[in-house]
Motif scaffolding. Structure first.
Motif, PDB file in Angstrom:
ATOM      1  N   LEU A  38       0.828  -1.208   0.000  1.00  0.00           N
ATOM      2  CA  LEU A  38       0.000   0.000   0.000  1.00  0.00           C
ATOM      3  C   LEU A  38       0.862   1.257   0.000  1.00  0.00           C
ATOM      4  CD1 LEU A  38      -2.836  -0.977   2.522  1.00  0.00           C
ATOM      5  CD2 LEU A  38      -2.937  -0.950   0.027  1.00  0.00           C
ATOM      6  N   VAL A  39       1.939   1.238   0.787  1.00  0.00           N
ATOM      7  CA  VAL A  39       2.838   2.390   0.808  1.00  0.00           C
ATOM      8  C   VAL A  39       3.504   2.568  -0.558  1.00  0.00           C
ATOM      9  CG1 VAL A  39       4.916   3.379   1.855  1.00  0.00           C
ATOM     10  CG2 VAL A  39       3.213   2.234   3.285  1.00  0.00           C
ATOM     11  N   PHE A  40       3.838   1.450  -1.223  1.00  0.00           N
ATOM     12  CA  PHE A  40       4.417   1.522  -2.566  1.00  0.00           C
ATOM     13  C   PHE A  40       3.442   2.165  -3.543  1.00  0.00           C
ATOM     14  CE2 PHE A  40       4.466  -0.556  -6.786  1.00  0.00           C
ATOM     15  CZ  PHE A  40       5.675  -0.056  -7.256  1.00  0.00           C
ATOM     16  N   LEU A  41       2.192   1.718  -3.519  1.00  0.00           N
ATOM     17  CA  LEU A  41       1.191   2.314  -4.400  1.00  0.00           C
ATOM     18  C   LEU A  41       1.018   3.795  -4.107  1.00  0.00           C
ATOM     19  CD1 LEU A  41      -1.608  -0.412  -4.550  1.00  0.00           C
ATOM     20  CD2 LEU A  41      -0.094   0.303  -6.418  1.00  0.00           C
ATOM     21  N   GLY A  42       1.081   4.156  -2.826  1.00  0.00           N
ATOM     22  CA  GLY A  42       0.972   5.557  -2.474  1.00  0.00           C
ATOM     23  C   GLY A  42       2.132   6.378  -3.006  1.00  0.00           C
ATOM     24  N   ALA A  43       3.331   5.785  -2.982  1.00  0.00           N
ATOM     25  CA  ALA A  43       4.522   6.498  -3.451  1.00  0.00           C
ATOM     26  C   ALA A  43       4.470   6.798  -4.942  1.00  0.00           C
ATOM     27  CB  ALA A  43       5.773   5.685  -3.121  1.00  0.00           C
ATOM     28  N   ILE A  44       3.781   5.938  -5.711  1.00  0.00           N
ATOM     29  CA  ILE A  44       3.695   6.147  -7.167  1.00  0.00           C
ATOM     30  C   ILE A  44       2.312   6.630  -7.581  1.00  0.00           C
ATOM     31  CG2 ILE A  44       5.431   4.357  -7.585  1.00  0.00           C
ATOM     32  CD1 ILE A  44       3.085   2.573  -8.603  1.00  0.00           C
ATOM     33  N   SER A  45       1.478   7.012  -6.623  1.00  0.00           N
ATOM     34  CA  SER A  45       0.070   7.308  -6.926  1.00  0.00           C
ATOM     35  C   SER A  45      -0.095   8.483  -7.877  1.00  0.00           C
ATOM     36  CB  SER A  45      -0.713   7.565  -5.632  1.00  0.00           C
ATOM     37  OG  SER A  45      -0.158   8.657  -4.913  1.00  0.00           O
ATOM     38  N   TYR A  46       0.769   9.496  -7.775  1.00  0.00           N
ATOM     39  CA  TYR A  46       0.611  10.663  -8.652  1.00  0.00           C
ATOM     40  C   TYR A  46       0.883  10.306 -10.109  1.00  0.00           C
ATOM     41  CZ  TYR A  46       1.077  15.428 -10.459  1.00  0.00           C
ATOM     42  OH  TYR A  46       0.937  16.589 -11.203  1.00  0.00           O
ATOM     43  N   PRO A  47       2.055   9.750 -10.466  1.00  0.00           N
ATOM     44  CA  PRO A  47       2.224   9.346 -11.870  1.00  0.00           C
ATOM     45  C   PRO A  47       1.246   8.256 -12.300  1.00  0.00           C
ATOM     46  CG  PRO A  47       4.072   8.590 -10.527  1.00  0.00           C
ATOM     47  CD  PRO A  47       3.290   9.550  -9.691  1.00  0.00           C
ATOM     48  N   LEU A  48       0.839   7.397 -11.374  1.00  0.00           N
ATOM     49  CA  LEU A  48      -0.130   6.353 -11.719  1.00  0.00           C
ATOM     50  C   LEU A  48      -1.462   6.968 -12.128  1.00  0.00           C
ATOM     51  CD1 LEU A  48      -0.797   3.324 -11.855  1.00  0.00           C
ATOM     52  CD2 LEU A  48      -1.355   3.409  -9.414  1.00  0.00           C
ATOM     53  N   TYR A  49      -1.905   7.969 -11.384  1.00  0.00           N
ATOM     54  CA  TYR A  49      -3.151   8.656 -11.722  1.00  0.00           C
ATOM     55  C   TYR A  49      -3.032   9.370 -13.069  1.00  0.00           C
ATOM     56  CZ  TYR A  49      -7.109  11.875 -11.332  1.00  0.00           C
ATOM     57  OH  TYR A  49      -8.267  12.578 -11.582  1.00  0.00           O
ATOM     58  N   LEU A  50      -1.879   9.989 -13.313  1.00  0.00           N
ATOM     59  CA  LEU A  50      -1.697  10.775 -14.531  1.00  0.00           C
ATOM     60  C   LEU A  50      -1.563   9.931 -15.787  1.00  0.00           C
ATOM     61  CD1 LEU A  50       0.903  13.431 -13.299  1.00  0.00           C
ATOM     62  CD2 LEU A  50      -1.545  13.782 -13.662  1.00  0.00           C
ATOM     63  N   ILE A  51      -0.979   8.764 -15.661  1.00  0.00           N
ATOM     64  CA  ILE A  51      -0.573   8.006 -16.841  1.00  0.00           C
ATOM     65  C   ILE A  51      -1.552   6.916 -17.237  1.00  0.00           C
ATOM     66  CG2 ILE A  51       0.723   6.058 -15.833  1.00  0.00           C
ATOM     67  CD1 ILE A  51       2.070   8.448 -18.549  1.00  0.00           C
ATOM     68  N   HIS A  52      -2.488   6.562 -16.364  1.00  0.00           N
ATOM     69  CA  HIS A  52      -3.199   5.300 -16.569  1.00  0.00           C
ATOM     70  C   HIS A  52      -4.288   5.338 -17.643  1.00  0.00           C
ATOM     71  CE1 HIS A  52      -6.371   7.161 -14.072  1.00  0.00           C
ATOM     72  NE2 HIS A  52      -7.186   6.273 -14.631  1.00  0.00           N
ATOM     73  N   GLN A  53      -5.025   6.452 -17.774  1.00  0.00           N
ATOM     74  CA  GLN A  53      -6.287   6.367 -18.510  1.00  0.00           C
ATOM     75  C   GLN A  53      -6.128   6.137 -20.013  1.00  0.00           C
ATOM     76  OE1 GLN A  53     -10.091   8.454 -17.448  1.00  0.00           O
ATOM     77  NE2 GLN A  53      -9.618   9.636 -19.282  1.00  0.00           N
ATOM     78  N   ASN A  54      -5.605   7.090 -20.735  1.00  0.00           N
ATOM     79  CA  ASN A  54      -5.531   6.945 -22.190  1.00  0.00           C
ATOM     80  C   ASN A  54      -4.591   5.825 -22.614  1.00  0.00           C
ATOM     81  OD1 ASN A  54      -7.287   9.069 -22.332  1.00  0.00           O
ATOM     82  ND2 ASN A  54      -5.961  10.411 -23.511  1.00  0.00           N
ATOM     83  N   ILE A  55      -3.433   5.745 -21.964  1.00  0.00           N
ATOM     84  CA  ILE A  55      -2.490   4.680 -22.312  1.00  0.00           C
ATOM     85  C   ILE A  55      -3.077   3.324 -21.951  1.00  0.00           C
ATOM     86  CG2 ILE A  55      -0.202   3.729 -21.825  1.00  0.00           C
ATOM     87  CD1 ILE A  55       0.802   6.568 -21.471  1.00  0.00           C
ATOM     88  N   GLY A  56      -3.782   3.265 -20.842  1.00  0.00           N
ATOM     89  CA  GLY A  56      -4.441   2.018 -20.458  1.00  0.00           C
ATOM     90  C   GLY A  56      -5.497   1.590 -21.467  1.00  0.00           C
ATOM     91  N   LEU A  57      -6.256   2.548 -21.980  1.00  0.00           N
ATOM     92  CA  LEU A  57      -7.268   2.233 -22.988  1.00  0.00           C
ATOM     93  C   LEU A  57      -6.626   1.718 -24.279  1.00  0.00           C
ATOM     94  CD1 LEU A  57      -9.692   5.260 -22.536  1.00  0.00           C
ATOM     95  CD2 LEU A  57     -10.028   2.925 -21.731  1.00  0.00           C
ATOM     96  N   VAL A  58      -5.522   2.345 -24.666  1.00  0.00           N
ATOM     97  CA  VAL A  58      -4.798   1.885 -25.855  1.00  0.00           C
ATOM     98  C   VAL A  58      -4.333   0.443 -25.656  1.00  0.00           C
ATOM     99  CG1 VAL A  58      -2.670   2.172 -27.197  1.00  0.00           C
ATOM    100  CG2 VAL A  58      -4.079   4.168 -26.638  1.00  0.00           C
ATOM    101  N   LEU A  59      -3.790   0.135 -24.474  1.00  0.00           N
ATOM    102  CA  LEU A  59      -3.288  -1.210 -24.209  1.00  0.00           C
ATOM    103  C   LEU A  59      -4.426  -2.224 -24.121  1.00  0.00           C
ATOM    104  CD1 LEU A  59      -0.884  -3.005 -23.665  1.00  0.00           C
ATOM    105  CD2 LEU A  59      -1.010  -2.365 -21.238  1.00  0.00           C
ATOM    106  N   LEU A  60      -5.517  -1.859 -23.468  1.00  0.00           N
ATOM    107  CA  LEU A  60      -6.676  -2.762 -23.412  1.00  0.00           C
ATOM    108  C   LEU A  60      -7.148  -3.119 -24.813  1.00  0.00           C
ATOM    109  CD1 LEU A  60      -8.925  -1.328 -20.546  1.00  0.00           C
ATOM    110  CD2 LEU A  60      -7.999  -3.648 -20.654  1.00  0.00           C
ATOM    111  N   ASN A  61      -7.184  -2.124 -25.680  1.00  0.00           N
ATOM    112  CA  ASN A  61      -7.620  -2.356 -27.049  1.00  0.00           C
ATOM    113  C   ASN A  61      -6.628  -3.234 -27.807  1.00  0.00           C
ATOM    114  OD1 ASN A  61      -9.437  -1.825 -29.277  1.00  0.00           O
ATOM    115  ND2 ASN A  61      -7.838  -0.527 -30.125  1.00  0.00           N
ATOM    116  N   ALA A  62      -5.327  -2.975 -27.634  1.00  0.00           N
ATOM    117  CA  ALA A  62      -4.303  -3.740 -28.344  1.00  0.00           C
ATOM    118  C   ALA A  62      -4.276  -5.197 -27.895  1.00  0.00           C
ATOM    119  CB  ALA A  62      -2.935  -3.103 -28.125  1.00  0.00           C
TER     120      ALA A  62
END
Length: 345
Positions: free
Chosen positions: A275-299
């Motif tokens: 949980l502490v690890f996820l918290g440490a990367i939470s800001y870039p995780l929030y910023l990077i996940h949506q559009n790139i995640g959708l591209v990867l889900l589709n691929a």
């Protein structure tokens, strides 16, 4: 109530950030944008329809943390530079990566013009009526405006002895604005002015920021007062009035209680390393996940049929990418900017 040491970092807050980020990610990949995309992306293996309320928890945490940070800051410059180093370099990196992936692999409805892309640099693109590079960035605008308002009020001395009255006035203004924009006439001058004022004074989410602020004020004073209770009741009343769906109010109450328990030492399990690890990367995780995640889900749909595998691999990939950004960009850029500040001052 148990008290916190205001000079120490609270690991539980990092863990809550990680939990909030994962809730938003699962919402986007199962019940939000992935399910309602302009083309059929995939059939999610389950639904997580209320994960978007993780942003509410983010706002509460921000209220607590920004108040605490201002109390620790040696000057307005130190606070401003600290927030800049924390937010902007990582945001620019994530926005650039997202922009490149979207342009290269295509994502209908998410391509932006060069003019709009440049306005995203400010984190306030909607003030120029520019499209966001990634829809997840919408909350950053409210964060930035809240920081500015907090800095101004703190420098004016509003939070030395007047925290409760200031918050009650802020909440009253938010309630008045919500009433005007809910029941007023859109063509009226009052309606238009209210909309503009609301846009720059953090009125939309002050009931969430306010929960974190009043909890921190109680902790720093080592006592709970009737004024603190009154502010929480006002926050709850506004949350009930502005609830977006039937269970929304219950989530807000639950998040407030969770934040209180986490910051007073009653939830030691939040110190778990994952949980502490996820918290440490939470800001870039929030910023990077949506559009790139959708591209990867589709691929991934072209190489596997299992929705569980597609979801699992996409979430794992976003976590790894966020970790890389955190290690290679977020932490070094924060150190570099803050080192320059120390040398300058």
């Amino acid at each position: 109530m148990k008290s916190i040491n205001p000079t120490l970092r609270i690991a539980e807050l990092d863990a809550l950030r990680g939990i909030a980020a994962m809730a938003v990610i699962l919402f986007h990949f199962t019940s939000g944008i992935a399910k309602n995309w302009t083309f059929h992306l995939y059939d999610p293996p389950f639904e997580f329809p209320h994960g978007g309320t993780g942003v509410d928890l983010f706002f509460m945490i921000s209220g607590f943390v920004i108040f605490m940070t201002l109390d620790r800051a040696r000057s307005a410059m130190h606070f401003a530079v600290g927030r800049f180093s924390r937010l902007y370099p990582t945001f620019w990196a994530c926005a650039l990566i997202t922009l490149l992936v979207t342009e290269i692999y295509g994502l209908p409805g998410m391509r932006v013009t060069p003019r709009d892309a440049l306005w995203n640099i400010t984190m306030l693109p909607r003030f120029a009526r520019a499209q966001m590079i990634d829809g997840a960035y919408w909350s950053l605008e409210f964060e930035i405006l809240f920081y500015v308002a907090m800095l101004v009020l703190h420098r004016l001395g509003a939070f030395k002895k007047l925290t409760v009255p200031v918050l009650l006035l802020w909440l009253s203004a938010a309630a008045a604005a919500h009433g005007v924009l809910t029941y007023g006439q859109p063509e009226s001058l009052v309606y238009r002015l209210t909309g503009k004022i609301k846009a720059v004074t953090s009125l939309d989410y002050i009931h969430l920021f306010g929960v974190g602020m009043i909890l921190y004020d109680a902790h720093r004073r080592r006592a709970w007062s009737m004024g603190h209770t009154l502010v929480l009741v006002a926050c709850a009343a506004l949350a009930w009035w502005k609830a977006a769906f039937p269970m929304h109010f219950a989530f807000v109450l639950g998040f407030g209680l969770l934040l209180h328990l986490a910051t007073t030492g009653w939830l030691p399990f939040l110190n778990a390393k994952p949980l502490v690890f996820l918290g440490a990367i939470s800001y870039p995780l929030y910023l990077i996940h949506q559009n790139i995640g959708l591209v990867l889900l589709n691929a991934l749909g072209g190489v596997m049929d299992s929705a569980w595998l597609r979801l699992g691999m996409t979430v794992a990939a976003m976590v790894v990418l966020a970790w890389v950004i955190s290690v290679c960009i977020e932490r070094p850029s924060m150190r570099w900017v803050r080192d320059r500040l120390r040398r300058f001052t």
